[in-house]
Every structure is written in structure tokens, then in C-alpha cells.
Write a protein that holds these residues in place. Structure first.
Motif, PDB file in Angstrom:
ATOM      1  N   LYS A 156       0.827  -1.196   0.000  1.00  0.00           N
ATOM      2  CA  LYS A 156       0.000   0.000   0.000  1.00  0.00           C
ATOM      3  C   LYS A 156       0.866   1.253   0.000  1.00  0.00           C
ATOM      4  CE  LYS A 156      -4.041  -1.986   1.977  1.00  0.00           C
ATOM      5  NZ  LYS A 156      -4.339  -2.839   0.910  1.00  0.00           N
ATOM      6  N   GLU A 157       0.250   2.367  -0.370  1.00  0.00           N
ATOM      7  CA  GLU A 157       0.937   3.657  -0.259  1.00  0.00           C
ATOM      8  C   GLU A 157       1.291   3.891   1.201  1.00  0.00           C
ATOM      9  OE1 GLU A 157      -1.391   6.735  -2.043  1.00  0.00           O
ATOM     10  OE2 GLU A 157      -1.283   5.826  -4.023  1.00  0.00           O
ATOM     11  N   ARG A 158       2.407   4.570   1.430  1.00  0.00           N
ATOM     12  CA  ARG A 158       2.966   4.860   2.750  1.00  0.00           C
ATOM     13  C   ARG A 158       3.571   3.634   3.423  1.00  0.00           C
ATOM     14  NH1 ARG A 158      -1.995   7.450   4.564  1.00  0.00           N
ATOM     15  NH2 ARG A 158      -1.724   6.119   6.370  1.00  0.00           N
ATOM     16  N   ALA A 159       3.712   2.515   2.691  1.00  0.00           N
ATOM     17  CA  ALA A 159       4.411   1.357   3.249  1.00  0.00           C
ATOM     18  C   ALA A 159       5.892   1.714   3.397  1.00  0.00           C
ATOM     19  CB  ALA A 159       4.251   0.149   2.338  1.00  0.00           C
ATOM     20  N   ALA A 160       6.555   1.081   4.320  1.00  0.00           N
ATOM     21  CA  ALA A 160       7.953   1.391   4.609  1.00  0.00           C
ATOM     22  C   ALA A 160       8.872   0.913   3.492  1.00  0.00           C
ATOM     23  CB  ALA A 160       8.371   0.731   5.925  1.00  0.00           C
ATOM     24  N   VAL A 172      14.158   3.892   5.502  1.00  0.00           N
ATOM     25  CA  VAL A 172      14.821   4.985   4.793  1.00  0.00           C
ATOM     26  C   VAL A 172      13.852   5.763   3.904  1.00  0.00           C
ATOM     27  CG1 VAL A 172      17.100   3.909   4.822  1.00  0.00           C
ATOM     28  CG2 VAL A 172      15.544   3.452   2.917  1.00  0.00           C
ATOM     29  N   GLY A 173      12.570   5.399   3.939  1.00  0.00           N
ATOM     30  CA  GLY A 173      11.595   6.097   3.111  1.00  0.00           C
ATOM     31  C   GLY A 173      10.263   5.383   3.144  1.00  0.00           C
ATOM     32  N   GLU A 174       9.419   5.751   2.186  1.00  0.00           N
ATOM     33  CA  GLU A 174       8.098   5.141   2.097  1.00  0.00           C
ATOM     34  C   GLU A 174       7.636   5.100   0.653  1.00  0.00           C
ATOM     35  OE1 GLU A 174       5.220   8.968   2.982  1.00  0.00           O
ATOM     36  OE2 GLU A 174       5.716   7.627   4.622  1.00  0.00           O
ATOM     37  N   VAL A 175       6.626   4.269   0.417  1.00  0.00           N
ATOM     38  CA  VAL A 175       6.007   4.172  -0.905  1.00  0.00           C
ATOM     39  C   VAL A 175       5.093   5.368  -1.074  1.00  0.00           C
ATOM     40  CG1 VAL A 175       4.482   2.822  -2.371  1.00  0.00           C
ATOM     41  CG2 VAL A 175       6.140   1.659  -0.908  1.00  0.00           C
ATOM     42  N   LYS A 176       5.352   6.158  -2.104  1.00  0.00           N
ATOM     43  CA  LYS A 176       4.570   7.372  -2.324  1.00  0.00           C
ATOM     44  C   LYS A 176       3.324   7.098  -3.160  1.00  0.00           C
ATOM     45  CE  LYS A 176       5.330  12.235  -3.326  1.00  0.00           C
ATOM     46  NZ  LYS A 176       6.336  13.218  -3.700  1.00  0.00           N
ATOM     47  N   GLY A 222       2.199 -10.378   8.095  1.00  0.00           N
ATOM     48  CA  GLY A 222       2.236  -8.941   8.365  1.00  0.00           C
ATOM     49  C   GLY A 222       2.117  -8.093   7.118  1.00  0.00           C
ATOM     50  N   ALA A 223       2.363  -6.830   7.307  1.00  0.00           N
ATOM     51  CA  ALA A 223       2.261  -5.847   6.230  1.00  0.00           C
ATOM     52  C   ALA A 223       3.441  -5.987   5.270  1.00  0.00           C
ATOM     53  CB  ALA A 223       2.223  -4.450   6.819  1.00  0.00           C
ATOM     54  N   LYS A 224       3.208  -5.609   4.045  1.00  0.00           N
ATOM     55  CA  LYS A 224       4.261  -5.644   3.024  1.00  0.00           C
ATOM     56  C   LYS A 224       5.104  -4.379   3.110  1.00  0.00           C
ATOM     57  CE  LYS A 224       2.609  -9.247   0.658  1.00  0.00           C
ATOM     58  NZ  LYS A 224       3.191 -10.528   0.739  1.00  0.00           N
ATOM     59  N   PHE A 225       6.375  -4.507   2.750  1.00  0.00           N
ATOM     60  CA  PHE A 225       7.271  -3.360   2.665  1.00  0.00           C
ATOM     61  C   PHE A 225       8.260  -3.607   1.540  1.00  0.00           C
ATOM     62  CE2 PHE A 225       9.439  -6.266   5.486  1.00  0.00           C
ATOM     63  CZ  PHE A 225      10.775  -6.151   5.150  1.00  0.00           C
ATOM     64  N   VAL A 226       8.949  -2.560   1.126  1.00  0.00           N
ATOM     65  CA  VAL A 226       9.945  -2.671   0.059  1.00  0.00           C
ATOM     66  C   VAL A 226      11.320  -2.701   0.709  1.00  0.00           C
ATOM     67  CG1 VAL A 226      10.916  -1.581  -1.998  1.00  0.00           C
ATOM     68  CG2 VAL A 226       8.468  -1.443  -1.564  1.00  0.00           C
ATOM     69  N   ALA A 227      12.091  -3.734   0.378  1.00  0.00           N
ATOM     70  CA  ALA A 227      13.459  -3.858   0.883  1.00  0.00           C
ATOM     71  C   ALA A 227      14.414  -3.524  -0.253  1.00  0.00           C
ATOM     72  CB  ALA A 227      13.707  -5.272   1.393  1.00  0.00           C
ATOM     73  N   LEU A 228      15.346  -2.627   0.006  1.00  0.00           N
ATOM     74  CA  LEU A 228      16.360  -2.257  -0.979  1.00  0.00           C
ATOM     75  C   LEU A 228      17.688  -2.876  -0.572  1.00  0.00           C
ATOM     76  CD1 LEU A 228      15.615   1.546  -1.508  1.00  0.00           C
ATOM     77  CD2 LEU A 228      14.838  -0.381  -2.886  1.00  0.00           C
ATOM     78  N   GLU A 229      18.401  -3.373  -1.566  1.00  0.00           N
ATOM     79  CA  GLU A 229      19.734  -3.916  -1.335  1.00  0.00           C
ATOM     80  C   GLU A 229      20.693  -3.249  -2.320  1.00  0.00           C
ATOM     81  OE1 GLU A 229      22.011  -8.166  -1.523  1.00  0.00           O
ATOM     82  OE2 GLU A 229      19.898  -8.144  -0.975  1.00  0.00           O
ATOM     83  N   PRO A 230      21.573  -2.391  -1.813  1.00  0.00           N
ATOM     84  CA  PRO A 230      22.510  -1.704  -2.707  1.00  0.00           C
ATOM     85  C   PRO A 230      23.438  -2.689  -3.406  1.00  0.00           C
ATOM     86  CG  PRO A 230      22.434  -0.644  -0.559  1.00  0.00           C
ATOM     87  CD  PRO A 230      21.696  -1.938  -0.432  1.00  0.00           C
ATOM     88  N   GLY A 231      23.840  -2.338  -4.614  1.00  0.00           N
ATOM     89  CA  GLY A 231      24.767  -3.159  -5.390  1.00  0.00           C
ATOM     90  C   GLY A 231      26.186  -2.636  -5.263  1.00  0.00           C
ATOM     91  N   GLY A 232      26.973  -2.851  -6.305  1.00  0.00           N
ATOM     92  CA  GLY A 232      28.365  -2.450  -6.247  1.00  0.00           C
ATOM     93  C   GLY A 232      28.815  -1.568  -7.393  1.00  0.00           C
ATOM     94  N   SER A 233      27.892  -0.924  -8.069  1.00  0.00           N
ATOM     95  CA  SER A 233      28.227  -0.094  -9.215  1.00  0.00           C
ATOM     96  C   SER A 233      28.722   1.284  -8.770  1.00  0.00           C
ATOM     97  CB  SER A 233      26.998   0.064 -10.111  1.00  0.00           C
ATOM     98  OG  SER A 233      27.249   0.964 -11.159  1.00  0.00           O
ATOM     99  N   ASP A 234      29.460   1.935  -9.649  1.00  0.00           N
ATOM    100  CA  ASP A 234      29.908   3.300  -9.388  1.00  0.00           C
ATOM    101  C   ASP A 234      28.894   4.339  -9.861  1.00  0.00           C
ATOM    102  OD1 ASP A 234      32.271   2.465  -8.240  1.00  0.00           O
ATOM    103  OD2 ASP A 234      33.350   2.452 -10.156  1.00  0.00           O
ATOM    104  N   ASP A 235      27.944   3.927 -10.720  1.00  0.00           N
ATOM    105  CA  ASP A 235      26.912   4.833 -11.224  1.00  0.00           C
ATOM    106  C   ASP A 235      25.823   4.992 -10.173  1.00  0.00           C
ATOM    107  OD1 ASP A 235      28.243   4.961 -13.662  1.00  0.00           O
ATOM    108  OD2 ASP A 235      27.159   3.216 -14.439  1.00  0.00           O
ATOM    109  N   MET A 236      25.534   6.224  -9.782  1.00  0.00           N
ATOM    110  CA  MET A 236      24.536   6.499  -8.751  1.00  0.00           C
ATOM    111  C   MET A 236      23.186   6.849  -9.379  1.00  0.00           C
ATOM    112  SD  MET A 236      25.871   5.943  -5.940  1.00  0.00           S
ATOM    113  CE  MET A 236      27.514   5.354  -5.619  1.00  0.00           C
ATOM    114  N   LEU A 237      22.111   6.468  -8.699  1.00  0.00           N
ATOM    115  CA  LEU A 237      20.761   6.795  -9.140  1.00  0.00           C
ATOM    116  C   LEU A 237      20.427   8.228  -8.725  1.00  0.00           C
ATOM    117  CD1 LEU A 237      18.928   3.508  -8.090  1.00  0.00           C
ATOM    118  CD2 LEU A 237      19.417   4.254 -10.421  1.00  0.00           C
ATOM    119  N   ALA A 238      19.771   8.928  -9.614  1.00  0.00           N
ATOM    120  CA  ALA A 238      19.319  10.293  -9.331  1.00  0.00           C
ATOM    121  C   ALA A 238      17.803  10.275  -9.178  1.00  0.00           C
ATOM    122  CB  ALA A 238      19.725  11.224 -10.467  1.00  0.00           C
ATOM    123  N   SER A 239      17.256  11.320  -8.619  1.00  0.00           N
ATOM    124  CA  SER A 239      15.821  11.415  -8.442  1.00  0.00           C
ATOM    125  C   SER A 239      15.119  11.295  -9.794  1.00  0.00           C
ATOM    126  CB  SER A 239      15.475  12.749  -7.784  1.00  0.00           C
ATOM    127  OG  SER A 239      14.148  12.734  -7.341  1.00  0.00           O
ATOM    128  N   GLY A 240      14.099  10.433  -9.852  1.00  0.00           N
ATOM    129  CA  GLY A 240      13.370  10.185 -11.090  1.00  0.00           C
ATOM    130  C   GLY A 240      13.843   8.964 -11.849  1.00  0.00           C
TER     131      GLY A 240
END
Length: 149
Positions: free
Chosen positions: A53-57, A65-69, A106-124
Motif C-alpha cells: 500500500k501507499e505509505r508502506a515502509a 529509509v523512506g516510504e512508498v509514495k 504482516g504488512a508488506k514493505f519494500v526492501a532495498l539492497e545496494p549493489g556495487g556499481s559506481d553509477d549512482m541513481l538520481a531522483s526520477g
């Protein structure tokens, strides 16, 4: 007479505090709140999101580190979610997003796992490596069908 005014003042302050806390809880439970300015906004597309759902962790290593918008369908009929993350995060392009469950049912949430690349993600930007939610009903169906019952 003086004691009566003091007692009335204390009771009035107590009632005002009670009403203020009741109003605050009504607004929070109703889903209306101000979370501050948006931070790093990333998109992720999934085949199955379960009951996300929206606002999930959104978590990294168990830390929020954030929420689902927002949760929408894209043109290919897949779930496209917008993540609103802490603006100080630096996530690389090999970051993986997966939908997980807090506890057994329980409730669903999004788990992020950083990789090993040198290229960084930007907003959008889009998180291209995703793992969809596991459907409990589908797992039970496979078990029943494969067990010969």
C-alpha cells in the motif's frame, strides 16, 4: 474563590490537552499528515506487489529509509511504484528492490539492497532489478497440486 478559579484553570488546560491529542490522533489515523519535503524519488516496476500500500515502509538492512509514495499500473499492466527516500541516500544503479512481508502474515514493505556499481541513481530514475512479492495463495496451490491430494 481563588481556589475555584485555579481548579477551573487546571481542568480547562486538561480538557484542551485532551482535545488536542484527540484531534492529532484522528488526523494521523485518517491518513492526513505532512511528511516534509520530498527526497530522492525512485521508480520500481513489479509483476506482483501483493498487498503493498501507499505509505508502506522502504527499508535497507531493516532500517526505514523512506516510504512508498504511489502505486499505479503502467502501460504494460505491471505495478509501478514511486519510492520517496531519504535525500541523503546514495544508491547505485545495481540496487535491488524486493517486496517482503513483516512477519508471517504482516504488512508488506519494500526492501532495498545496494549493489556495487559506481553509477549512482538520481531522483526520477528507475530501479531496474526487482523481485516481486511471493503470493501465499500461489504457494499453497502449488503444494496442494504437487502433493497428489
Amino acid at each position: 474563590m481563588q481556589r475555584s478559579r485555579l481548579r477551573d484553570l487546571v481542568v480547562g488546560i486538561f480538557v484542551l490537552c485532551g482535545l488536542a491529542s484527540l484531534g492529532y490522533m484522528s488526523i494521523r489515523l485518517g491518513g492526513l499528515y505532512y511528511s516534509g519535503p520530498s527526497g530522492l524519488e525512485l521508480y520500481a516496476t513489479f509483476d506482483e506487489i501483493g498487498d503493498l500500500k501507499e505509505r508502506a515502509a522502504v527499508q535497507i538492512a531493516g532500517v526505514k529509509v523512506g516510504e512508498v509514495k504511489s502505486v499505479r499500473l503502467d502501460e504494460s499492466m505491471r505495478a509501478r511504484i514511486l519510492l520517496d527516500l531519504d535525500p541523503s541516500l546514495r544508491l547505485d544503479s545495481e540496487t535491488t528492490a524486493s517486496i517482503q512481508t513483516a512477519g508471517l502474515l504482516g504488512a508488506k514493505f519494500v526492501a532495498l539492497e545496494p549493489g556495487g556499481s559506481d553509477d549512482m541513481l538520481a531522483s526520477g530514475d528507475e530501479i531496474s532489478l526487482t523481485n516481486s512479492a511471493v503470493s501465499l495463495e500461489a504457494l499453497i496451490g502449488k503444494f496442494v497440486n504437487n502433493s497428489g491430494i
